[in-house]
Scaffold this active site. Sequence first.
Site, PDB file in Angstrom:
ATOM      1  N   HIS A 157       0.839  -1.273  -0.127  1.00  0.00           N
ATOM      2  CA  HIS A 157       0.003  -0.015   0.036  1.00  0.00           C
ATOM      3  C   HIS A 157       0.934   1.305  -0.049  1.00  0.00           C
ATOM      4  CE1 HIS A 157      -4.094  -1.466   0.452  1.00  0.00           C
ATOM      5  NE2 HIS A 157      -3.824  -2.413   1.607  1.00  0.00           N
ATOM      6  N   ASP A 164      -7.461  -2.336  -1.619  1.00  0.00           N
ATOM      7  CA  ASP A 164      -8.506  -3.001  -0.856  1.00  0.00           C
ATOM      8  C   ASP A 164      -9.708  -2.843  -1.355  1.00  0.00           C
ATOM      9  OD1 ASP A 164      -6.655  -4.031   0.981  1.00  0.00           O
ATOM     10  OD2 ASP A 164      -6.792  -2.524   2.251  1.00  0.00           O
ATOM     11  N   GLU A 221      -7.117 -12.711   2.948  1.00  0.00           N
ATOM     12  CA  GLU A 221      -7.853 -11.347   2.850  1.00  0.00           C
ATOM     13  C   GLU A 221      -8.479 -11.361   1.542  1.00  0.00           C
ATOM     14  OE1 GLU A 221      -5.322  -8.291   3.827  1.00  0.00           O
ATOM     15  OE2 GLU A 221      -5.091  -8.484   5.675  1.00  0.00           O
ATOM     16  N   HIS A 224      -8.006  -7.944  -0.702  1.00  0.00           N
ATOM     17  CA  HIS A 224      -6.679  -7.248  -0.714  1.00  0.00           C
ATOM     18  C   HIS A 224      -5.959  -7.820  -2.126  1.00  0.00           C
ATOM     19  CE1 HIS A 224      -2.742  -5.410   0.544  1.00  0.00           C
ATOM     20  NE2 HIS A 224      -2.082  -6.428  -0.217  1.00  0.00           N
TER      21      HIS A 224
END
Length: 245
Positions: A157, A164, A221, A224
């Site tokens: 990120h 996300d 996740e 993500h």
Amino acid sequence: MFKNRVLGLSLLALLMFMVSCKEENKKENTAAIKEEIDDIVLDTIVEPKIQKPVFKSLEGVADTTFVRLADYSDGFAYDLRYATKNNFLKEKVYDCGECYTRAKTVKALLKANEEFKKHGVKIKFYDCYRPNSVQYKMWKIVPNPQYVANPVKGSIHNKGGAVDITLVTLEGEEVKMPTDFDFFGKRAYHDNFDLPQEILDNRKLLKETMEKYGFWSTRTEWWHYNLKGASNDPIANFKWDCNEI
């Protein structure tokens, strides 16, 4: 005397006829004036022109340049959680919510979103590029690498190559996914198939489409995605100006 009476009645009838004609002319004149006014009003009414937004072009923009996604398309939705307290940190860590990322990430996202639209959905963002200074804020709140990347090492990120995301309908209605954003548990894992078929199908569409356009997923996740090769980019601390948004 009889002649005088007849003459009087004749004059009265003539007078009444003249009054009637005058009233009729008045009505006709009023109608004509109204019609003329209506014509003038219709002539002066201009239908408002809908101005289509003009978006920037990525042509000639270096792949590593940070750009604002909304400047290139209005086809996305946003729920930037870290600009609110509605996140696992329970703290607001961005001064204002905005989706910036590197130009090469934007190019891939635009292509993926066009594919999603064919299925009646579009991308909604929870988080995009994250300045390294924000990563330090998050680490201070939750200094656990299981949930927050160590800011010294940095997150993708922080490099402008991770997003996300989830999917919503073209009208903005939520599409069912395994969990809410930032749910830390097996239910959020990609290899968890103990879920309703509708949710499995939605997760599969998200994963396969993102992978088709150059992203790879994180096993734990479902939301993500990292752009391939972005991990080689340097950590950045570029910050956007909230006053200019």
